[in-house]
Design a protein around this motif. Structure first.
Motif, PDB file in Angstrom:
ATOM      1  N   PHE A   1       0.836  -1.196   0.000  1.00 58.56           N
ATOM      2  CA  PHE A   1       0.000   0.000   0.000  1.00 58.56           C
ATOM      3  C   PHE A   1       0.875   1.251   0.000  1.00 58.56           C
ATOM      4  O   PHE A   1       1.925   1.303   0.659  1.00 58.56           O
ATOM      5  N   THR A   2       0.441   2.243  -0.738  1.00 57.54           N
ATOM      6  CA  THR A   2       1.070   3.563  -0.713  1.00 57.54           C
ATOM      7  C   THR A   2       0.098   4.623  -0.208  1.00 57.54           C
ATOM      8  O   THR A   2       0.500   5.742   0.088  1.00 57.54           O
ATOM      9  N   ALA A   3      -1.162   4.268  -0.129  1.00 58.75           N
ATOM     10  CA  ALA A   3      -2.215   5.159   0.369  1.00 58.75           C
ATOM     11  C   ALA A   3      -3.447   4.308   0.659  1.00 58.75           C
ATOM     12  O   ALA A   3      -3.503   3.125   0.265  1.00 58.75           O
ATOM     13  N   PRO A   4      -4.449   4.843   1.334  1.00 59.62           N
ATOM     14  CA  PRO A   4      -5.657   4.054   1.617  1.00 59.62           C
ATOM     15  C   PRO A   4      -6.391   3.581   0.375  1.00 59.62           C
ATOM     16  O   PRO A   4      -7.185   2.638   0.462  1.00 59.62           O
ATOM     17  N   ASP A   5      -6.124   4.198  -0.778  1.00 64.07           N
ATOM     18  CA  ASP A   5      -6.805   3.783  -2.004  1.00 64.07           C
ATOM     19  C   ASP A   5      -5.811   3.498  -3.130  1.00 64.07           C
ATOM     20  O   ASP A   5      -6.154   3.571  -4.298  1.00 64.07           O
ATOM     21  N   GLU A   6      -4.571   3.150  -2.752  1.00 65.14           N
ATOM     22  CA  GLU A   6      -3.542   2.956  -3.781  1.00 65.14           C
ATOM     23  C   GLU A   6      -2.562   1.871  -3.370  1.00 65.14           C
ATOM     24  O   GLU A   6      -2.160   1.774  -2.204  1.00 65.14           O
ATOM     25  N   ILE A   7      -2.187   1.051  -4.337  1.00 62.50           N
ATOM     26  CA  ILE A   7      -1.216  -0.029  -4.144  1.00 62.50           C
ATOM     27  C   ILE A   7      -0.148   0.089  -5.217  1.00 62.50           C
ATOM     28  O   ILE A   7      -0.444   0.398  -6.374  1.00 62.50           O
ATOM     29  N   GLU A   8       1.096  -0.155  -4.826  1.00 59.44           N
ATOM     30  CA  GLU A   8       2.186  -0.196  -5.798  1.00 59.44           C
ATOM     31  C   GLU A   8       2.573  -1.641  -6.055  1.00 59.44           C
ATOM     32  O   GLU A   8       2.737  -2.431  -5.121  1.00 59.44           O
ATOM     33  N   ALA A   9       2.688  -2.004  -7.319  1.00 54.05           N
ATOM     34  CA  ALA A   9       3.057  -3.372  -7.707  1.00 54.05           C
ATOM     35  C   ALA A   9       3.799  -3.328  -9.028  1.00 54.05           C
ATOM     36  O   ALA A   9       3.311  -2.734  -9.996  1.00 54.05           O
ATOM     37  N   GLY A  10       4.968  -3.948  -9.053  1.00 47.21           N
ATOM     38  CA  GLY A  10       5.735  -4.004 -10.287  1.00 47.21           C
ATOM     39  C   GLY A  10       6.087  -2.645 -10.842  1.00 47.21           C
ATOM     40  O   GLY A  10       6.142  -2.464 -12.065  1.00 47.21           O
ATOM     41  N   GLY A  11       6.338  -1.670  -9.977  1.00 48.42           N
ATOM     42  CA  GLY A  11       6.687  -0.338 -10.425  1.00 48.42           C
ATOM     43  C   GLY A  11       5.507   0.517 -10.836  1.00 48.42           C
ATOM     44  O   GLY A  11       5.678   1.671 -11.248  1.00 48.42           O
ATOM     45  N   ARG A  12       4.285  -0.025 -10.704  1.00 49.28           N
ATOM     46  CA  ARG A  12       3.083   0.727 -11.066  1.00 49.28           C
ATOM     47  C   ARG A  12       2.301   1.101  -9.811  1.00 49.28           C
ATOM     48  O   ARG A  12       2.295   0.366  -8.829  1.00 49.28           O
ATOM     49  N   ARG A  13       1.651   2.228  -9.879  1.00 46.28           N
ATOM     50  CA  ARG A  13       0.753   2.634  -8.796  1.00 46.28           C
ATOM     51  C   ARG A  13      -0.678   2.423  -9.262  1.00 46.28           C
ATOM     52  O   ARG A  13      -1.092   2.998 -10.273  1.00 46.28           O
TER      53      ARG A  13
END
Length: 484
Positions: free
Chosen positions: A116-128
């Motif tokens: 998680f990077t924010a309550p409504d955002e996930i980072e995976a494989g260099g993508r948000r």
């Protein structure tokens, strides 16, 4: 506008189910998996362990064929062939869980770690990835105990056990729960020396005493050594006897006893995979048992997030590390997250669990001890031994028991089964408990003869025997017999 309607972290049983249903309903779904598709169950747990148990069962049946008057030579164990069977079972099932299959469903599969990077955002494989809803299905892994000397010896978990190219000479297993006893029996039947070390007073400490004793007897008959009530004080490396040999391990028990083995398997429990998810950034509250959720599996702190499978810790209920629970959770999330149905919640009243030894130990609902602890004092316990079952006698396997935990009014609270393939019998009792069917439904069933399932019918019938033979019934029959 969010990038995805649903982002699922983890492609195990629960995550795959949620992703498939979401995509099938026309939602834009991302599925993030850093390891193997299919998760623990396919790659390191249910499938390989049951495949190895099947191989051990075949060897045991060959050794026991004499009970039918059939003389066979002692079986020769081809370890490479056993491994090929185990890996072949995984390979045959793997396409059902593959990234290609899910991409074909319209799911965007991202093979990378996620956090998680924010309550409504996930980072995976260099993508948000922004999302409307997220489902955490990262699963669990073997607990690595804090034991003196563990960092100085080689050890295995379920994730590495099935990679052994040679059979263990003497397998030490720390933990006498389901994983420990299943792997103990499988390896013993495949020709390995096995010792199970359990700190609790007995193996399968959660299970009913009577039924667990049957598994214990089976393990001893297969040559497994049991060290029960024996905490491990420390571990030491055992130097090889010759340059060609590999180093082993010594478990030093609290009483000073030393047990030496060639391999050490850690099977003392499971822990949720929380590391690396950065749940704080996502505003997702978690504890040692997993992501804290309400009964509908929604996060207690982030209304956009749900948790399913081993990593979910529902309030007042706690986690359950079973693949079939992961499937149940997926259904709950679909109803609560996608359809917003009120009142959707976890209910484990009819939850089955099975230890897949031979005989198997299946428990549905409450054990006798659990029922009494829950405040059910006026209980009726009804048993039917397999020594009284015609099918068990015909097959030369009369060891086992059906044990029903029933209220005084005839409601089934729990059923314990110790029998070959007991897990195949468990569904009937789950249906009865889940639908609150009266015990008379089981007692009045017409079952095919001869089957092991008749044991449950006979046990249920014992509930009604006192009423059938009561003085009132006899007086009534005396009056009725006078009628023309």
């Amino acid at each position: 506008m969010p990038d995805f309607d649903v982002v699922v972290i983890g492609a195990g049983a629960a995550g795959l189910s949620v992703a498939a249903i979401g995509a099938g309903l026309g939602l834009k779904v991302a599925l993030v998996e850093r390891g193997r598709m299919g998760g623990d169950c396919l790659n390191y747990g249910c499938v390989p362990s049951k495949a190895m148990l099947a191989a051990g069962h075949a060897a045991a049946e060959a050794r026991a064929a004499g009970r039918f008057g059939i003389r066979l030579a002692p079986p020769e164990i081809d370890w490479a062939g056993v491994r090929a069977h185990v890996q072949g079972a995984i390979a045959r099932i793997a396409p059902n869980d593959s990234a290609a299959r899910y991409r074909g469903m319209g799911v965007e599969v991202i093979e990378a770690s996620a956090h998680f990077t924010a309550p409504d955002e996930i980072e995976a494989g260099g993508r948000r990835l922004t999302f409307r809803r997220a489902v955490i299905a990262a699963g669990s892994s073997a607990v690595i105990p804090d034991l003196p000397g563990l960092d100085g010896v080689p050890w295995l978990t379920n994730e590495t056990l099935f990679d052994l190219e040679e059979p263990p000479g003497h397998l030490l297993i720390l933990g006498g729960g389901p994983i420990g006893v299943e792997m103990a029996q499988a390896h013993a039947r495949l020709g390995c020396l096995v010792t199970v070390i359990e700190s609790a007073p007995r193996i399968l400490a959660r299970e009913d005493d009577e039924l667990a004793e049957g598994v214990r007897a089976a393990l001893l008959a297969d040559g497994v050594t049991l060290a029960e009530g024996q905490p491990v004080a420390r571990l030491e490396q055992l130097e090889p006897d010759s340059p060609a040999a590999t180093a082993g391990v010594v478990a030093v028990l609290a009483d000073g006893k030393r047990i030496a083995g060639t391999h050490l398997l850690l099977a003392v429990g499971r822990a949720p995979r929380l590391a690396g998810l950065d749940l704080v950034a996502g505003g997702v509250e978690a504890g040692p048992k997993g992501v804290r959720t309400r009964a509908d599996l929604r996060s207690v702190s982030n209304r956009r997030v749900w948790a399913v499978g081993d990593i979910a810790d529902p309030e007042g209920i706690g986690p359950r590390a079973f693949t079939h629970v992961a499937g149940q959770h997926a259904g709950i999330v679909v109803r609560s997250m996608l359809f917003r149905l009120p009142g959707t919640k976890v209910d484990y009243a009819a939850l089955p669990r099975v230890t897949y030894t031979d005989p198997e130990l299946a428990q549905v609902g409450l054990t006798e001890a659990e029922a009494r602890a829950a405040g059910h004092d006026d209980l009726r316990i009804h048993r039917w031994p397999l020594s009284e079952n015609d099918r068990a006698i015909a097959e030369g396997r009369p060891e086992g028991l059906v044990k029903l935990v029933v209220t005084a009014k005839g409601r089934l609270l729990g059923a314990g089964l110790l029998a070959p393939r007991a897990g195949e019998m468990a569904g009937l009792y789950g249906l009865m408990i889940g639908r609150r069917l009266p015990l008379s439904a089981l007692a009045g069933m017409v079952l095919p003869y001869p089957t092991l399932s008749e044991g449950g019918k006979r046990a249920a019938g014992e509930f009604y025997t006192p009423k059938l033979l009561s003085s009132f019934t006899k007086r009534l029959l005396g009056l009725l017999k006078r009628l023309p």
